[in-house]
Design a protein around this motif. Structure first.
Motif, PDB file in Angstrom:
ATOM      1  N   LEU A   1      20.534  19.189   0.977  1.00  0.00           N
ATOM      2  CA  LEU A   1      20.434  20.315   0.054  1.00  0.00           C
ATOM      3  C   LEU A   1      19.252  21.220   0.366  1.00  0.00           C
ATOM      4  O   LEU A   1      19.050  22.236  -0.310  1.00  0.00           O
ATOM      5  CB  LEU A   1      20.298  19.798  -1.388  1.00  0.00           C
ATOM      6  N   LEU A   2      18.459  20.848   1.387  1.00  0.00           N
ATOM      7  CA  LEU A   2      17.253  21.597   1.706  1.00  0.00           C
ATOM      8  C   LEU A   2      17.348  22.159   3.115  1.00  0.00           C
ATOM      9  O   LEU A   2      18.011  21.591   3.987  1.00  0.00           O
ATOM     10  CB  LEU A   2      16.020  20.687   1.606  1.00  0.00           C
ATOM     11  N   PRO A   3      16.686  23.275   3.368  1.00  0.00           N
ATOM     12  CA  PRO A   3      16.640  23.772   4.743  1.00  0.00           C
ATOM     13  C   PRO A   3      15.842  22.806   5.608  1.00  0.00           C
ATOM     14  O   PRO A   3      14.893  22.171   5.153  1.00  0.00           O
ATOM     15  CB  PRO A   3      15.931  25.130   4.612  1.00  0.00           C
ATOM     16  N   PRO A   4      16.210  22.675   6.884  1.00  0.00           N
ATOM     17  CA  PRO A   4      15.510  21.730   7.762  1.00  0.00           C
ATOM     18  C   PRO A   4      14.062  22.145   7.991  1.00  0.00           C
ATOM     19  O   PRO A   4      13.723  23.322   8.000  1.00  0.00           O
ATOM     20  CB  PRO A   4      16.331  21.773   9.053  1.00  0.00           C
ATOM     21  N   ARG A   5      13.205  21.130   8.173  1.00  0.00           N
ATOM     22  CA  ARG A   5      11.790  21.354   8.460  1.00  0.00           C
ATOM     23  C   ARG A   5      11.460  20.722   9.798  1.00  0.00           C
ATOM     24  O   ARG A   5      11.610  19.521   9.997  1.00  0.00           O
ATOM     25  CB  ARG A   5      10.914  20.718   7.376  1.00  0.00           C
ATOM     26  N   GLY A   6      11.014  21.542  10.724  1.00  0.00           N
ATOM     27  CA  GLY A   6      10.699  21.019  12.042  1.00  0.00           C
ATOM     28  C   GLY A   6       9.407  20.237  12.078  1.00  0.00           C
ATOM     29  O   GLY A   6       9.183  19.443  12.995  1.00  0.00           O
ATOM     30  N   ASP A   7       8.513  20.433  11.077  1.00  0.00           N
ATOM     31  CA  ASP A   7       7.228  19.745  11.094  1.00  0.00           C
ATOM     32  C   ASP A   7       7.249  18.426  10.324  1.00  0.00           C
ATOM     33  O   ASP A   7       6.212  17.790  10.150  1.00  0.00           O
ATOM     34  CB  ASP A   7       6.146  20.641  10.499  1.00  0.00           C
ATOM     35  N   ALA A   8       8.437  18.039   9.843  1.00  0.00           N
ATOM     36  CA  ALA A   8       8.510  16.809   9.063  1.00  0.00           C
ATOM     37  C   ALA A   8       8.330  15.605   9.972  1.00  0.00           C
ATOM     38  O   ALA A   8       9.012  15.493  10.996  1.00  0.00           O
ATOM     39  CB  ALA A   8       9.862  16.720   8.346  1.00  0.00           C
ATOM     40  N   PRO A   9       7.391  14.712   9.648  1.00  0.00           N
ATOM     41  CA  PRO A   9       7.198  13.528  10.486  1.00  0.00           C
ATOM     42  C   PRO A   9       8.387  12.578  10.363  1.00  0.00           C
ATOM     43  O   PRO A   9       9.008  12.494   9.301  1.00  0.00           O
ATOM     44  CB  PRO A   9       5.925  12.905   9.924  1.00  0.00           C
ATOM     45  N   PRO A  10       8.717  11.906  11.437  1.00  0.00           N
ATOM     46  CA  PRO A  10       9.835  10.952  11.348  1.00  0.00           C
ATOM     47  C   PRO A  10       9.452   9.782  10.456  1.00  0.00           C
ATOM     48  O   PRO A  10       8.293   9.350  10.438  1.00  0.00           O
ATOM     49  CB  PRO A  10      10.033  10.501  12.804  1.00  0.00           C
ATOM     50  N   PRO A  11      10.396   9.266   9.689  1.00  0.00           N
ATOM     51  CA  PRO A  11      10.062   8.131   8.815  1.00  0.00           C
ATOM     52  C   PRO A  11       9.865   6.854   9.618  1.00  0.00           C
ATOM     53  O   PRO A  11      10.417   6.701  10.708  1.00  0.00           O
ATOM     54  CB  PRO A  11      11.293   8.022   7.913  1.00  0.00           C
ATOM     55  N   MET A  12       9.069   5.982   9.094  1.00  0.00           N
ATOM     56  CA  MET A  12       8.935   4.664   9.705  1.00  0.00           C
ATOM     57  C   MET A  12      10.178   3.854   9.335  1.00  0.00           C
ATOM     58  O   MET A  12      10.581   3.819   8.164  1.00  0.00           O
ATOM     59  CB  MET A  12       7.677   3.954   9.209  1.00  0.00           C
ATOM     60  N   ARG A  13      10.755   3.230  10.314  1.00  0.00           N
ATOM     61  CA  ARG A  13      11.927   2.417  10.038  1.00  0.00           C
ATOM     62  C   ARG A  13      11.554   1.298   9.060  1.00  0.00           C
ATOM     63  O   ARG A  13      10.487   0.688   9.194  1.00  0.00           O
ATOM     64  CB  ARG A  13      12.461   1.799  11.332  1.00  0.00           C
ATOM     65  N   PRO A  14      12.445   1.002   8.096  1.00  0.00           N
ATOM     66  CA  PRO A  14      12.122  -0.101   7.174  1.00  0.00           C
ATOM     67  C   PRO A  14      11.855  -1.413   7.901  1.00  0.00           C
ATOM     68  O   PRO A  14      10.979  -2.184   7.493  1.00  0.00           O
ATOM     69  CB  PRO A  14      13.374  -0.180   6.285  1.00  0.00           C
ATOM     70  N   LEU A  15      12.600  -1.650   8.989  1.00  0.00           N
ATOM     71  CA  LEU A  15      12.390  -2.891   9.720  1.00  0.00           C
ATOM     72  C   LEU A  15      11.022  -2.910  10.394  1.00  0.00           C
ATOM     73  O   LEU A  15      10.341  -3.942  10.426  1.00  0.00           O
ATOM     74  CB  LEU A  15      13.503  -3.076  10.759  1.00  0.00           C
ATOM     75  N   ALA A  16      10.595  -1.746  10.926  1.00  0.00           N
ATOM     76  CA  ALA A  16       9.274  -1.677  11.549  1.00  0.00           C
ATOM     77  C   ALA A  16       8.178  -1.913  10.513  1.00  0.00           C
ATOM     78  O   ALA A  16       7.203  -2.635  10.773  1.00  0.00           O
ATOM     79  CB  ALA A  16       9.089  -0.325  12.227  1.00  0.00           C
ATOM     80  N   LEU A  17       8.346  -1.313   9.336  1.00  0.00           N
ATOM     81  CA  LEU A  17       7.354  -1.529   8.281  1.00  0.00           C
ATOM     82  C   LEU A  17       7.356  -2.984   7.833  1.00  0.00           C
ATOM     83  O   LEU A  17       6.294  -3.577   7.579  1.00  0.00           O
ATOM     84  CB  LEU A  17       7.649  -0.606   7.101  1.00  0.00           C
ATOM     85  N   ARG A  18       8.525  -3.571   7.783  1.00  0.00           N
ATOM     86  CA  ARG A  18       8.600  -4.980   7.378  1.00  0.00           C
ATOM     87  C   ARG A  18       7.912  -5.878   8.394  1.00  0.00           C
ATOM     88  O   ARG A  18       7.225  -6.837   8.015  1.00  0.00           O
ATOM     89  CB  ARG A  18      10.062  -5.386   7.199  1.00  0.00           C
ATOM     90  N   LEU A  19       8.062  -5.583   9.681  1.00  0.00           N
ATOM     91  CA  LEU A  19       7.369  -6.373  10.700  1.00  0.00           C
ATOM     92  C   LEU A  19       5.863  -6.165  10.620  1.00  0.00           C
ATOM     93  O   LEU A  19       5.081  -7.097  10.839  1.00  0.00           O
ATOM     94  CB  LEU A  19       7.884  -5.996  12.090  1.00  0.00           C
ATOM     95  N   ARG A  20       5.458  -4.941  10.300  1.00  0.00           N
ATOM     96  CA  ARG A  20       4.026  -4.683  10.147  1.00  0.00           C
ATOM     97  C   ARG A  20       3.475  -5.467   8.954  1.00  0.00           C
ATOM     98  O   ARG A  20       2.385  -6.042   9.016  1.00  0.00           O
ATOM     99  CB  ARG A  20       3.789  -3.185   9.972  1.00  0.00           C
ATOM    100  N   LEU A  21       4.242  -5.501   7.872  1.00  0.00           N
ATOM    101  CA  LEU A  21       3.817  -6.287   6.717  1.00  0.00           C
ATOM    102  C   LEU A  21       3.850  -7.782   7.016  1.00  0.00           C
ATOM    103  O   LEU A  21       3.074  -8.554   6.436  1.00  0.00           O
ATOM    104  CB  LEU A  21       4.713  -5.975   5.520  1.00  0.00           C
ATOM    105  N   THR A  22       4.752  -8.186   7.904  1.00  0.00           N
ATOM    106  CA  THR A  22       4.826  -9.604   8.263  1.00  0.00           C
ATOM    107  C   THR A  22       3.508 -10.080   8.855  1.00  0.00           C
ATOM    108  O   THR A  22       3.078 -11.216   8.618  1.00  0.00           O
ATOM    109  CB  THR A  22       5.980  -9.845   9.250  1.00  0.00           C
ATOM    110  N   ARG A  23       2.850  -9.213   9.632  1.00  0.00           N
ATOM    111  CA  ARG A  23       1.557  -9.594  10.196  1.00  0.00           C
ATOM    112  C   ARG A  23       0.547  -9.859   9.086  1.00  0.00           C
ATOM    113  O   ARG A  23      -0.237 -10.807   9.138  1.00  0.00           O
ATOM    114  CB  ARG A  23       1.036  -8.495  11.121  1.00  0.00           C
ATOM    115  N   LEU A  24       0.570  -9.012   8.049  1.00  0.00           N
ATOM    116  CA  LEU A  24      -0.352  -9.223   6.938  1.00  0.00           C
ATOM    117  C   LEU A  24      -0.034 -10.508   6.176  1.00  0.00           C
ATOM    118  O   LEU A  24      -0.942 -11.268   5.813  1.00  0.00           O
ATOM    119  CB  LEU A  24      -0.291  -8.031   5.984  1.00  0.00           C
ATOM    120  N   VAL A  25       1.260 -10.738   5.949  1.00  0.00           N
ATOM    121  CA  VAL A  25       1.641 -11.938   5.214  1.00  0.00           C
ATOM    122  C   VAL A  25       1.308 -13.185   6.023  1.00  0.00           C
ATOM    123  O   VAL A  25       0.851 -14.199   5.470  1.00  0.00           O
ATOM    124  CB  VAL A  25       3.142 -11.889   4.857  1.00  0.00           C
TER     125      VAL A  25
END
Length: 973
Positions: free
Chosen positions: A72-96
C-alpha cells in the motif's frame, strides 16, 4: 459504506463479504477493482476471491494482508533489508547458550535453539505491543522465586542488546510500514474504499490499522462472528473486571466487545454488512448462553428455561464420546464418508494434527483423499525424513537399523531404484541381520560384497557413503556441519551414478529453500561448536515449522480444516474433533521468561487471550447446519478432561430440565450409534471361524532326518516349532536393532571358557584368575562392540570368578579338559534319523568321561532334566555309543550344568547304565512315535505361561489358547 460492520455467528463470512460489496458498489465493472481489501489470513483472502468470482467473470479488488502493508506504500530504495527471523534466532541462540553455560541447571545445551525461539517470540510481542523496555525495570519479583529474577535480568540484557544491535526485524519493518501508512493516510486519505475483513483486532498493530481505516472517508471494518444473541447486560459485563487484564479474555466475544468499547459503540451501532442469515439460529442462542463467562453462569438458571427451540437446536448435533483416539478417528471418517454418499459437503475442524492424520488414514481405506488445508509438516515428507534421519547419523558409529532405514528411504538412489532395492535387501538379510553386524563399516561391507558378488559400483558407493557419514565430527560449527550434511543428502539421493535429485517436487523445493535459508543465516552462529544432538534439534525445529501441500487431486467435498478456518468457510456437516482440554483449547505451557503476573505488569498479552480466540473459532464452527462434537475419553496414558465448552453445553442442557436432558440423551445416542458402526468395521466376518490349534501329521519321509540334542527338548515341549523350523525351513529373522542380549552374553562366556580350557588344559596355575580375566576381556572386545556393556559384563564375571576357579580346580584334580566344542553324530538307522550334538566340554577322567555345559541363565531343575532337558543325557548316550568320532567309546561318570551368571552354581547328574538305557530308549520311542503318526502339536508343554514361540504367528496362536485340544492336520501327502 464507512464504519464498523459485522457478520453474525453462523453465516458464511467470505460469501457475506462478497455479497455486501456487490450490493454497495456501483455496478460498473471497475468499481470493484478500486477497492482495497485487507484480510487476516491468506486463506481468508483466497476464499473471498473465490466468492467474488462465483457469479461469473469480474474485476477483483486489491486483496492483501493486515500484516503485510508494504504493497500500500510507494517503494523506498533506502529501506534496510530486514534481518531474517532465523538469523536473529541463531544470534539469540548464542546469548542463550552463554546463559546455559553459566547456569547449566536451567536446561541442557541442546535446548538453546528452542529457548531462543521462545525468546524471539517474546521480543516480537514486545515490539508489536509497543512495550517500553524500561517496563522490565518496574516489574516487582521480590515475592517470586529466584528463577524469575534471573530471567528478568537476562531479558534486560537482551533488550539492551537489541536496542544497540540496529538490525531491523520483520516486526520492526511492519511497525515502520504501519507508521508510514497512517501518516500518508492522514495527509492524503484515499478516495477509494479500504476494508478490513475478518480480523478481531487481537494484536496491537491490527488495532492501530483498524483505527486508521475507520478514520478514512470510505474506510470500513467487518467483524466476523459477532454474537447478537447475548443480552446487553452480559455483553457489558465483559469489560467491567476491576483488575488487569480488564475482563474475561478467555471469552469468545471479548475482542469484539473491547473493539466496540474503544470506539464508544454498542452492538446496535454496528450493523450487519450483508443480508445473510445464520444457518442454525436456535443453536446459536443455546451456545451463546453456554459460553457465558464463568461468573455469569447464574444466568443459566434464569435464561435456560426460557430458551425456545431446544429440539430444533439439538436435533442436528451428534455428541461422540469415543473410548480412544483411534475409535474417535474411525467414527469421524465413517461420518465423513456417509455425508459424501448423501451428496453433502463435510469438514473436520480440529487443531489436533494427529487426529486429522488418523482420519485421513481411515478415509484411505475407501480411496478418499480429503482436502487437508494444512498439508503436512515438512519434517514428515520424504525429503524431510531423509534430512532428519541423516542428521541423526552424522558423526556417530552407524548402526545396522539406521543404515537399513536409510537404504530403504524412497529418495535413496532414486534414479536407479530397482537394482538398489535388490542389493539393499540382500545386504540387510545377509550382513546386517545374519552377520550379525550391529555397526557396519567399510571393512564389513567390502567383505560382504566380495562374498555375495554384489555390484562393485554400488558397494563402493555405499562404502564411501559410510566413510563420509562417520567422518563428520560430532562437534562442529553450524556452517561446516550444514555444508557436509547437504552434500551427504545429495550423495544419498544421487546413488551410485549420481543422477538422483532429492529436491524434486513441492516438498523437495520447500526443503531446499528452508536449508538455503538456514545456510544464509548460519554465519550468525559464528564458529561456536555445535553438537550433533543440538544440530538435529535445530533442523527438526526448522522443518516442523513448515507445511507442505503436495500436488494431488483431493476430494472437493471432504475437507480437513484448522480451527481458524471456521471463520472462513462452512459446510453442510462440520465435525469438531479433539474436544478435550489441552487440545481445544490448547494447554498453555509455562513460558520460561515471564510468568502471567509479570506479563500483566509489563502490559503484554496474557495466556487467556489465546483461549478466547479458540473459543471464538469454536463458536463459529458450532454454528454450521449440522455438527458433531467429538472427543476421546482416554488417550494413551490416562482419562482425558472434556473441553470446557463441551462441558458447558452438556451442563446447560442438563440444567434446563427434562427437555434438555432428552435432547442431550439423543445427541449421545447418535454418537454411540456411529461408534458402534465404526467398531464393526474391524470385526472379523462372522463366517470366518477362529483357527484351530494346529497339529500337523506327516509321513515318515517328510519328517526331519536329523535333530540336535537341544532340539529334542523343543520336540518334547513344542513339536510344531520343530515342524516349522526343520520341515518348512522357516526361522525368525534376526532383529535389525541388535542389542547385547542374553544370547550374545552366552556366546561370550562359552568362547571365553573354551579359550581358557584350551590355553590351560592341565592343573590351574597360580595366575589362573588373571589369565581368565584377560581372556574374557579379549573375548568381550572381539564379540561385543558396546563399550558400556563390556564393562557391565566384566563386572558380573568378577563376582563369580573366585567360586568358578575353586570349582574348576576340583574338576581339574579329577580330570583334564580334552575335547572342546566337539561335534558328534549318532545314527538310528531303523528310524532313518541322526542325532547330532556340539558338546561344550568333555573331560577325560581316567577311563571315563565327564560332560559339562556352560549356562549364563538358569540351569534346569532335576525335574526338568528328568522330563524335558535331555541335552547332556543324550550327549552321554552318544559318548557311550561312539557318537563322537574323535572320542573312543568310554563310560560317562557324570554330566553337569555350570552356571556362570550373576552367581556361580552347578547341577551334576551321576550317570548310571540304567539312566543311559532309559535315555536311549526314550529317544527311540520319541522318534518312533512321530514316525508312526504322532502329530506335531503346537505348544504341547511350554515351560512357562509367558512362553513365546517364534512360530506363534504361523500357528495363529491367540485365536486359540493352550487349554484347547489340538486339531490333526495331514500334510506332506
Amino acid at each position: 459504506m464507512r464504519g464498523l460492520w459485522h457478520e453474525p455467528v453462523g453465516v458464511d463470512f467470505a460469501r457475506a463479504v462478497a455479497r455486501g460489496l456487490r450490493a454497495r458498489l456501483d455496478p460498473a465493472p471497475e468499481a470493484l477493482a478500486r477497492v482495497t481489501l485487507l484480510t487476516n489470513t491468506n486463506r481468508m483472502a483466497t476464499r473471498i476471491h473465490a466468492a467474488l468470482a462465483e457469479e461469473g467473470p469480474t474485476l477483483l479488488p486489491r486483496i492483501g494482508l493486515v500484516s503485510q502493508l508494504d504493497g500500500l506504500l510507494p517503494p523506498r530504495g533506502d529501506a534496510p533489508p530486514p534481518m531474517r527471523p532465523l538469523a536473529l534466532r541463531l544470534r539469540l541462540t548464542r546469548l542463550v547458550r552463554a546463559l546455559l553455560e553459566t547456569r547449566p541447571d536451567l536446561s541442557p545445551p541442546e535446548a538453546a535453539f528452542d529457548l531462543a525461539g521462545t525468546l524471539l517470540t517474546l521480543m516480537e510481542e514486545m515490539r508489536e505491543e509497543g512495550m517500553d523496555p524500561a517496563a522490565l525495570d518496574a516489574i516487582d519479583v521480590s515475592g517470586l522465586s529466584e528463577h524469575w529474577q534471573r530471567s528478568l535480568d537476562f531479558l534486560r540484557i537482551v533488550t539492551h542488546w537489541a536496542e544497540h544491535d540496529g538490525s531491523p526485524t520483520p516486526a520492526d519493518l511492519q511497525a515502520r510500514a504501519l507508521d508510514r501508512l497512517l501518516v500518508a493516510w492522514a495527509k492524503a486519505p484515499p478516495a477509494d474504499p479500504v476494508i478490513v475483513a475478518g480480523s478481531t483486532a487481537s494484536r496491537a498493530p491490527t488495532a492501530r490499522l483498524i483505527d486508521g481505516v475507520l478514520a478514512l472517508p470510505r474506510g470500513a471494518v467487518i467483524l466476523p462472528g459477532l454474537d447478537t444473541d447475548m443480552p446487553d447486560d452480559a455483553w457489558d459485563g465483559l469489560l467491567t473486571a476491576p483488575e488487569p487484564p480488564k475482563g474475561p479474555q478467555d471469552h469468545s466475544q471479548f475482542r469484539h466487545a473491547a473493539l466496540l468499547a474503544s470506539r464508544g459503540l454498542t452492538r446496535d451501532a454496528c450493523p450487519q454488512w450483508s443480508d445473510a442469515r445464520p444457518a442454525a439460529p436456535e443453536r446459536n442462542r443455546l451456545i451463546s448462553l453456554a459460553l457465558r463467562p464463568a461468573p455469569a453462569t447464574d444466568a443459566w438458571r434464569r435464561e435456560g428455561p426460557e430458551l425456545t427451540g431446544i429440539d430444533a437446536a439439538c436435533a442436528p448435533i451428534t455428541l461422540l464420546a469415543a473410548p480412544s483416539p483411534g475409535a474417535e478417528a474411525a467414527a469421524i471418517a465413517l461420518g465423513l464418508r456417509a455425508a459424501l454418499e448423501e451428496g453433502r459437503r463435510a469438514a473436520l475442524i480440529t487443531p489436533d494434527r494427529t487426529l486429522s492424520r488418523q482420519v485421513a488414514a481411515h478415509l484411505d481405506r475407501w480411496g478418499i483423499e480429503p482436502d487437508d488445508s494444512a498439508g503436512r509438516p515438512l519434517g514428515q515428507s520424504a525429503p524431510g525424513r531423509l534430512i532428519l534421519h541423516l542428521a541423526a547419523m552424522l558423526g556417530r558409529p552407524i548402526e545396522a537399523e539406521a543404515l537399513a532405514i536409510l537404504l530403504a528411504h524412497p529418495l535413496t538412489a532414486g534414479a536407479a531404484r530397482t537394482p538398489h532395492l535388490r542389493l539393499a535387501r540382500q545386504l540387510e538379510t545377509q550382513l546386517l541381520r545374519d552377520g550379525p553386524c550391529p555397526f557396519p563399516d567399510r571393512a564389513a561391507v567390502t567383505a560382504w560384497g566380495a562374498t555375495a558378488q554384489a555390484d562393485q559400483a554400488w558397494t563402493a558407493w555405499l562404502c564411501d557413503l559410510l566413510d563420509a557419514i562417520t567422518a563428520v565430527p560430532n562437534t562442529a560449527p553450524l556452517p561446516d556441519r550444514l555444508a557436509a550434511h547437504l552434500a551427504l543428502v545429495e550423495r544419498v539421493a544421487g546413488g551410485p551414478d549420481g543422477t538422483g535429485d532429492p529436491w524434486a517436487g513441492e516438498a523437495g523445493r520447500l526443503a531446499r529453500r528452508v536449508l538455503e535459508d538456514l545456510a544464509a543465516a548460519a554465519p550468525e552462529a559464528e564458529a561456536t561448536p555445535m553438537s550433533g544432538a543440538e544440530y538435529a534439534r535445530l533442523l527438526q525445529s526448522c522443518l516442523s515449522g513448515e507445511e507442505v501441500r503436495e500436488s494431488y487431486a483431493p476430494h472437493p467435498d471432504i475437507m480437513i480444516w484448522g480451527a481458524l478456518e471456521a471463520r472462513v468457510r462452512s459446510a453442510d456437516l462440520v465435525i469438531l474433533g479433539g474436544l478435550t482440554d489441552g487440545i481445544w483449547p490448547d494447554r498453555q505451557t509455562a513460558e520460561p521468561w515471564l510468568n502471567r503476573a509479570m506479563r500483566v505488569a509489563a502490559g503484554l498479552r496474557v495466556p487467556e487471550r489465546v483461549v478466547g480466540l479458540s473459543a471464538h473459532d469454536f463458536q463459529l464452527a458450532a454454528a454450521a447446519p449440522e455438527i458433531w462434537l467429538a472427543r476421546a475419553a482416554r488417550d494413551a496414558e490416562a482419562e482425558t478432561v472434556p473441553s470446557r465448552w463441551l462441558n458447558r453445553i452438556e451442563g446447560l442442557l442438563r440444567g434446563i430440565g427434562p427437555q434438555g436432558e432428552a435432547a442431550l440423551a439423543a445427541m449421545q445416542a447418535r454418537g454411540d450409534a456411529w461408534l458402534t458402526q465404526a467398531a464393526a468395521l474391524d470385526l472379523p466376518e462372522t463366517s470366518v471361524r477362529p483357527a484351530p490349534r494346529p497339529a500337523p501329521i506327516m509321513p515318515p519321509e517328510a519328517q526331519p532326518k536329523r535333530l540336535s540334542v537341544t532340539a529334542i527338548e523343543t520336540l518334547i515341549r513344542d513339536p510344531y516349532a520343530v515342524y516349522a523350523r526343520h520341515v518348512l525351513g522357516l526361522r525368525a529373522a534376526n532383529p535389525l536393532r541388535q542389542s547385547p542380549d542374553a544370547r550374545l552374553r552366552g556366546t561370550v562366556v562359552h568362547r571365553a571358557m573354551e579359550r581358557f580350557a584350551r590355553d590351560l588344559p592341565g592343573p590351574l596355575p597360580p595366575d589362573a584368575d588373571a589369565r581368565l580375566r584377560a581372556i574374557l576381556a579379549e573375548t568381550l572386545q572381539d564379540e561385543s562392540p558396546w563399550p558400556a556393556i563390556r564393562h557391565i559384563w566384566q563386572g558380573k564375571f568378577e563376582r563369580v570368578i573366585d567360586d568358578l576357579l575353586a570349582a574348576e580346580a576340583e574338576r581339574r584334580a579329577q580330570g583334564t579338559p580334552a575335547y572342546l566344542e566337539a561335534s558328534g553324530r549318532l545314527p538310528l538307522p531303523e528310524l532313518d534319523f541322526d542325532l547330532i550334538a556340539r558338546a561344550d566340554r568333555l573331560d577325560i577322567c581316567g577311563d571315563a568321561v565327564a560332560i559339562y555345559d556352560y549356562k549364563t541363565g538358569q540351569i534346569p531343575s532335576e525335574k526338568q532334566i528328568e522330563h524335558f532337558d535331555k541335552q547332556l543325557l543324550l550327549e552321554a548316550v552318544m559318548v557311550a555309543d561312539g557318537g563322537f568320532s574323535d572320542i573312543p567309546q568310554r563310560q560317562v561318570t557324570e554330566v553337569a550344568y555350570l552356571k556362570i551368571g550373576s552367581a556361580y552354581d552347578e547341577r551334576c547328574v551321576k550317570i548310571t547304565p540304567d539312566l543311559l538305557a532309559e535315555t536311549r530308549a526314550g529317544l527311540r520311542d520319541l522318534i518312533a512315535a512321530y514316525r508312526q503318526g504322532r502329530p506335531f502339536v503346537a505348544r504341547l508343554a511350554p515351560d512357562a505361561i509367558k512362553y513365546a514361540s517364534d512360530y506363534d504367528h504361523l500357528s495363529r496362536y491367540g485365536e486359540w489358547d493352550d487349554t484347547l485340544p489340538s486339531t490333526k492336520i495331514p500334510v506332506g501327502r
